[in-house]
Design a protein around this motif. Structure first.
Motif, short mmCIF file in Angstrom:
data_model
loop_
_atom_site.label_atom_id
_atom_site.label_comp_id
_atom_site.label_asym_id
_atom_site.label_seq_id
_atom_site.Cartn_x
_atom_site.Cartn_y
_atom_site.Cartn_z
N HIS A 17 -4.63 -2.81 -11.96
CA HIS A 17 -5.00 -3.84 -11.00
C HIS A 17 -5.83 -4.93 -11.68
N ALA B 189 2.49 2.80 -0.10
CA ALA B 189 1.69 1.57 0.02
C ALA B 189 2.49 0.41 0.61
N VAL B 190 3.79 0.35 0.31
CA VAL B 190 4.57 -0.82 0.72
C VAL B 190 4.55 -1.04 2.23
N TYR C 140 -0.59 -4.22 -1.68
CA TYR C 140 -0.20 -2.83 -1.46
C TYR C 140 1.07 -2.51 -2.24
N THR C 141 2.00 -3.50 -2.29
CA THR C 141 3.24 -3.27 -3.00
C THR C 141 2.96 -3.06 -4.49
N VAL C 142 2.07 -3.90 -5.04
CA VAL C 142 1.71 -3.74 -6.45
C VAL C 142 1.19 -2.32 -6.66
N MET C 143 0.31 -1.89 -5.77
CA MET C 143 -0.25 -0.54 -5.90
C MET C 143 0.85 0.51 -5.86
N GLN D 143 -4.27 3.15 -12.16
CA GLN D 143 -4.09 2.16 -11.09
C GLN D 143 -5.15 1.07 -11.19
N ARG E 200 4.04 0.18 -6.59
CA ARG E 200 4.90 0.15 -7.79
C ARG E 200 4.19 0.75 -8.99
#
Lengths: 483, 268, 314
Positions: C290, C234-235, B243-246, C286, B248
């Motif tokens: 990914h 998201a975090v 989620y953090t990657v997303m 995104q 950032r």
């Protein structure tokens, strides 16, 4: 004297317009039978109770649906709810409205007032007054409302004389409950006095506007409660948890041996100090960005004490760059006494613990610089960490140091896990501190928490079994905290 | 200043000026050169912060310090106007309210509102080396009330309500094995998936708590349960990492979109 | 009838170019690392930059199906009767905005189009500016007929975090004597029947910091038994999942959650067909980013296990 006279005149003016207001409210209440309309069957058995577990000023109403709602003629569109108020209340509402108009004139925000409305006629009266007169009149009127409210309960006793039915709200067909939540603020027009006789009525209304009234409910009184029974589970758990904590802290103070299992990360600290000694390189201890009051920082002090003691014994170099001046002062004391405990007060250097800066990334830059210049054999990060966690741990990993970390900032734990050799996850940090320090308060609360956790496991297991056999709802209700 | 840094500085300054002029010439609006300057400045600051990825440099430092300073000042001004002017003064004095042009709240005057003023002043004593200890009183008040307030709320939301959410049946609509296998349903809300979700929640909660149980050695079945617990924790951290990657990348996309759309205007 | 060649769009070319670039780049990186050579981290940064920038330029986007946790919020808003009141709290700052602003806009659009009244407020000082953005792009632009004070109201920022929440759960007016334009509470029609948060039909907190969703649940949702939903950066999303579905009824996590909501909204009604979908646009870059990150993880792990087998890492 002049103001009082003015106030009297205005009040008289207002009260004379009351007849107009009453007509108005009578207009809303058109329960008079209109012949050509087919009346629905009235809703039955209107009953009410004082809203339980609240601060008062509210009544919960319920009624039986009209036979023509969902069945019979099926003509009921909605239910109109009315309550009876004495003339005094209407009068006070009028005074409240006029206060609002005065406020608007004072604030020069009268453009919202519709021409020809009651507020408009009030505006015309008040606009002739000077500013200071307006303030005086407003204050007198507020005082009048305050006093008037005290007489409301008495005025309610006159039912059914000297009052009128006021429309409260409408509810769609199929609803059979309504919570009349009144305001406790006397300034508000929704004010409902406690311990006053209140009367209610519900009308079934068809699409054509035909209405049939229920029985009249009343007198009924609202009041506040001291204890909210819905919150019993919270009281119970607070008491239980507090008792457990106090019990274990006392036990630890008396010197009872409370077992805490050894933690991998802590045992690694000893090895890492040995490694640093062998390599002849320093140990870097980072206390994080927390203040001296954060539990994570407090736990970190205990661990720092242990590390410093070992370091003193092995005669290795220790570096403690700090972010917070107060944390620095405490850390200096901790390290000093650890060196003393190890019997090596002479080896203690004042600049072992030093202050860097209170800017997050400047601090990180400085610590990274230390890592790359001094090449410490071991980096220990214990305390509160934020966005800098990965930057620190990554640089340390690049420099080839053994890294041990611990924080209760859940969002930062993943970064530490990937970049460090050992990580104390969340509560393990506190446990480590209790394990090393044997501090009664820490140890006692850790034990109490363990018992609370055991209780959760037991309750969850029992709950799941009961839920499987459909006894779940009763059990779950024990944990239901509603308002 | 070294020669290279001078050249770099001159290049950046001239690019900045060029961008400003070009943006000013082509932007539409009442004040094109002001808009052009603002967009150019925002782009410059974005690039300055991004330049940290190459290496630490004065432009990055400038942008960072600017950001820290501006946000601190902004928070302070807003705090003053919304807390002291917005909440306190309208309840204390109509004269001061008039001075700050806020609405005096009639009838809300309460002598108790003087207490926060006193505490606020005591808190500022921190700045004085001699009277610094006075700031501990309001701090004690803050810590005490927050702890009390949070204790009950956390116990209710994160303890009691969470136990409540864990009490879920493991077998849903269970009519025996035969029925289960013959009517197997793979949809996201089907029996199979729901049963699996409930099992993961239950096992996850119990094993996670066992991992954080410190009063017993992690050996035997207890140790195995704790192993499951740490696996579940690691999966959670993995999800959190993902989620953090997303998050950032989203921020990067936001900045790149700004650079390409608002500044360079190569996309519409 | 179009020939197959004619049917190729800019987007197709974009996807192809981007994928070729990414695949070639990854192959080069893999070759370099497998042959034991160091890769400068700045090359990796640059690579990520281009992997994100190319889809932005080519406007690559994908379709998303709403997951149950997102759909739950959509269905809740759909099920609210007209003239219900929803509170949307802007608990974020410009730093979080790229992720959560699209959610705030989509939710406002959904509520206003269903004639649901909205009370706006913020617990972050800089939330005010973000609120202004929604007002200019959605509220005033797409719904010019909606009136301030009747269909929506902006209460603005109030300092105090949990303290504010603790009060508004029982009394709005005490904390917000006026709205942001200094209109007194008692003169705002939307509040005729609303004395506290308990009278609201739904509360949506959009944020990701503190005070944020957790505080809303702790101080308002749970004590007042008020339906709550959230849109978060998201975090923090993984930390909020335990509250679903009992304490929050729906959760939009990061850009993905926002994109799912936008798609759900767009598929539901043709009137939303032309609405801006910033989150969906962001999901193109995104997705490619990914792929790159996942490839990095796989390459890194293969290298790690290979080196461990060789005994280079203990």
């Amino acid at each position: 004297m002049k103001v009082k006279l003015l106030f009297a005149v205005i009040l008289l003016l207002l009260l004379s317009s009351l007849s107009f207001a009453q007509d108005d409210s009578a207009e809303i209440d058109t329960s008079a039978v209109v012949e050509e309309l087919v009346l629905p069957a009235p809703p039955g058995n209107l009953s009410g109770v004082d809203k339980p577990n609240d601060h008062g000023h509210s009544i919960d109403l319920s009624w039986e649906l009209s036979p023509d709602d969902g069945g019979g003629l099926n003509t009921v569109l909605q239910y109109d709810i009315y309550h009876w108020v004495p003339n005094l209340m209407l009068e006070l509402n009028l005074v409240r409205d006029s206060i609002s108009v005065i406020q608007k004139i004072i604030r020069k925000t009268t453009n919202g007032i519709i021409e020809g409305s009651q507020a408009d006629s009030m505006k015309k009266v008040f606009e002739k007054l000077s500013r200071s007169e307006l303030f005086d009149v407003r204050n007198s009127l507020t005082e009048y409302v305050k006093k008037g409210n005290k007489g409301l309960a008495e005025a309610c006793k006159s039912y059914p004389e000297g009052g009128a039915w006021l429309f409260l709200d409408k509810k769609p067909s199929g609803t059979s409950t309504f919570d009349h939540i009144g305001s406790k603020e006397f300034k508000s027009s929704g004010f409902v006095p406690d311990f006053a006789n209140l009367y209610y009525r519900v009308d079934a209304v068809t699409a054509d506007g035909a209405k049939a009234s229920s029985n009249i409910l009343g007198p009924i009184q609202s009041s506040g409660q001291w204890y909210n029974t819905f919150r019993t589970p919270v009281v119970f758990s607070v008491l239980l948890f507090t008792l457990l904590t106090v019990f274990f802290v006392q036990k630890a103070r008396k010197g009872a041996d409370l077992y805490v299992r050894p933690l991998g990360g802590i045992e690694a600290v000893d090895d890492a100090i040995g490694r640093a000694t062998e390599m002849g390189r320093p140990i870097l201890y980072v206390l994080g960005l927390g203040s001296a009051a954060d539990i994570a920082t407090i736990a970190s002090f205990t661990i720092l004490g242990r590390v410093a003691k070992k370091v003193a014994e092995y005669q290795t170099e220790l570096l403690v760059p700090t972010y917070d001046p107060i944390v620095m002062t405490v850390a200096q004391e901790v390290v000093k006494s650890a060196y003393l405990d190890a019997g090596r007060p002479d080896a203690y250097k004042e600049d072992t613990v030093h202050f860097v800066t209170q800017s997050q990334f400047a601090y990180v830059a400085a610590v990274n610089g230390i890592m790359l210049r001094e090449l410490p054999a071991t980096n220990i990060y214990m305390g509160k960490f934020f966005a800098e966690s990965l930057i620190l741990a990554e640089t340390g990993a690049l420099a080839g140091s053994i890294q041990i970390s611990g924080t209760d900032e859940i969002a930062q734990i993943p970064f530490f896990i990937v970049a460090c050799d050992y990580t104390l996850i969340g509560e393990e940090l506190y446990a480590a501190s209790a394990y090393l320090g044997k501090e009664p308060v820490l140890l006692g609360s850790l034990k109490a928490q363990d018992y609370a956790k055991a209780a959760i496991i037991v309750l969850a297991v029992i709950g799941v079994i009961l839920a499987q056999f459909d006894f779940g709802t009763e059990f779950v209700n024990l944990f239901e905290v509603v308002n | 200043m070294k020669k290279t840094s001078m050249v770099v500085f001159a290049t950046i300054a001239s690019l900045f000026l060029l961008s400003w002029i070009v943006k000013g010439m082509f932007s539409e609006g009442s004040s094109p050169y002001l808009d052009g300057f603002l967009v150019t400045l925002a782009a410059f600051l974005t690039l300055a912060i991004m330049s940290f990825l190459y290496k630490d440099n004065p432009y990055y430092k400038f942008a960072e310090h600017l950001f820290v300073g501006v946000s601190a000042a902004y928070a302070m001004c807003l705090g003053f106007w919304s807390t002291i002017v917005g909440n306190l003064i309208p309840r204390l004095s109509s004269t001061v309210s008039d001075f700050f042009q806020v609405n005096y709240i009639e009838g809300d005057y309460n002598i108790f509102f003087v207490i926060p003023i006193i505490f606020g002043i005591l808190l500022l004593m921190r700045l004085s080396p001699k009277a610094g200890w006075l700031s501990r009183w309001p701090l004690a008040f803050i810590v005490g009330t927050t702890a009390g307030l949070n204790f009950v709320r956390y116990l209710r939301s994160d303890f009691i309500n969470q136990i409540n959410s864990t009490i879920i049946p493991l077998l849903i609509d269970w009519n025996g094995f035969g029925d289960f296998f013959s009517n197997m349903n793979f949809s996201a809300t089907g029996q199979l998936v729901m049963m699996f979700s409930n099992l993961v929640i239950f096992v996850g909660v119990v094993c996670g708590i066992i991992y954080f149980y410190f009063s017993k050695e992690h050996t035997g079945w207890f140790g195995r349960a704790s192993k499951v617990g740490i696996w579940i924790l690691m999966i959670t951290f993995g999800a959190s990492f993902g989620y953090t990657v997303m998050g950032r990348i989203s921020l990067l996309v936001g900045r790149i979109t700004f650079l390409f759309k608002d500044w360079l205007e190569i996309i519409s | 009838m179009l020939s197959p060649l004619m049917a190729i769009t800019v987007q197709d070319i974009g996807i192809t170019v981007s994928l070729v670039f990414i695949l070639l780049g990854l192959a080069w990186l893999a070759w370099r690392s497998f042959s034991g050579k160091e890769v400068d981290r700045r090359i990796i940064f640059l690579f990520i930059f281009f992997s994100v920038a190319m889809p932005v330029i080519f406007k690559i986007s994908f379709k998303f199906k709403a997951t149950p946790i997102v759909n739950a919020l959509y269905e809740k808003i759909e099920s609210l009767p007209n003239n219900s009141t929803v509170l949307i709290s802007y608990d974020f700052d410009p730093a979080m905005a790229p992720e959560v602003q699209p959610m705030a806009d989509a939710l406002s659009r959904h509520c206003l189009s269903r004639d649901i009244k909205i009370v706006y407020m913020c617990l972050f000082p800089t939330g005010q500016g973000q609120l202004e953005q929604t007002f200019s792009t959605v509220v005033r632009n797409e719904f010019p007929e909606k009136q301030d004070g009747i269909d929506f109201v902006n209460l603005g920022y109030k300092a105090g975090g949990e303290g504010v929440l603790n009060v508004i759960v029982t009394d709005f007016e005490k904390m917000f004597p006026t709205d942001v334009n200094s209109v007194p509470y008692s003169e705002i029609p939307i509040f005729d029947n609303i004395k506290s948060c308990k009278n609201l039909d739904l509360i949506i907190s959009i944020g990701g910091g503190r005070p944020g969703i957790k505080e809303w649940v702790l101080f308002v949702g749970d004590p007042g038994n008020i339906p709550m939903a959230a849109g978060v950066a998201a975090v923090v999303a993984p930390q909020l999942y335990p509250y679903y579905p009992n304490q929050i009824l729906g959760l939009l996590g990061g850009v993905k959650g926002a994109a799912e909501y936008e798609n759900r909204l767009r598929d539901s009604d043709p009137k939303f067909a032309d609405m801006p979908t910033p989150a969906t646009t962001m999901m193109g870059p995104q997705t490619l980013a990914h792929i790159v990150v996942m490839s990095f993880i796989i390459i890194g792990n293969i290298l790690f296990f290979r080196n461990r087998k060789r005994g280079e890492i203990s």
